[in-house]
Design a protein around this motif. Structure first.
Motif: not given
Length: 134
Positions: A59-63, A85-96, A111-119
């Motif tokens: 979760d990179l929301s606080g970066v 054998g493991k799944h890695v997901r990235v949460v990115a909520t900002s253009r930063i 696998d990136v989730t949480g992206m703003p619409a423009e991203s």
């Protein structure tokens, strides 16, 4: 209920891991991820990957700054032998974060989730062109 598993701190970032109710291990990263933080970030993410039962969420929301160290760490993590054998997901909520991921082509590779619409990348970049409005 969340259980705190660990905390890693670099000079400019913090990574806190906890397990959520779905059995995912969540690594919440905050602060600055620039070139000087690469080795510390790699070690902190590898520790989280080792703790994750089957899924690791980064979760990179606080970066506040996402430089080459952040991009490199995500590529390194996704290709690390211990990720097999493991799944890695990235949460990115900002253009930063999504900006550098987009420029490097990682939005399509990870696998990136949480992206703003423009991203969000188009669902089919080879689809038909939309005619200009009259």
């Amino acid at each position: 209920m969340e259980t705190v598993h660990g905390r890693a701190e670099g000079d400019g970032f913090t990574l806190v891991t906890d397990e959520d109710d779905d059995g995912e291990l969540v690594a919440r990263v905050s602060g600055t991820l620039d070139a000087s933080h690469g080795p510390q970030l790699h070690q902190a993410l590898l520790g989280a990957l080792r703790q994750a039962p089957t899924r690791l969420v980064v979760d990179l929301s606080g970066v506040e700054y996402f430089g080459s160290a952040g991009v490199t760490a995500l590529v390194w993590l996704s290709q690390h032998p211990e990720a097999a054998g493991k799944h890695v997901r990235v949460v990115a909520t900002s253009r930063i974060v999504t900006g550098p991921l987009e420029l490097t082509g990682l939005l399509q590779r990870l696998d990136v989730t949480g992206m703003p619409a423009e991203s969000r990348p188009p669902t089919d970049p080879t689809g038909p062109a939309v005619p200009p409005s009259a």
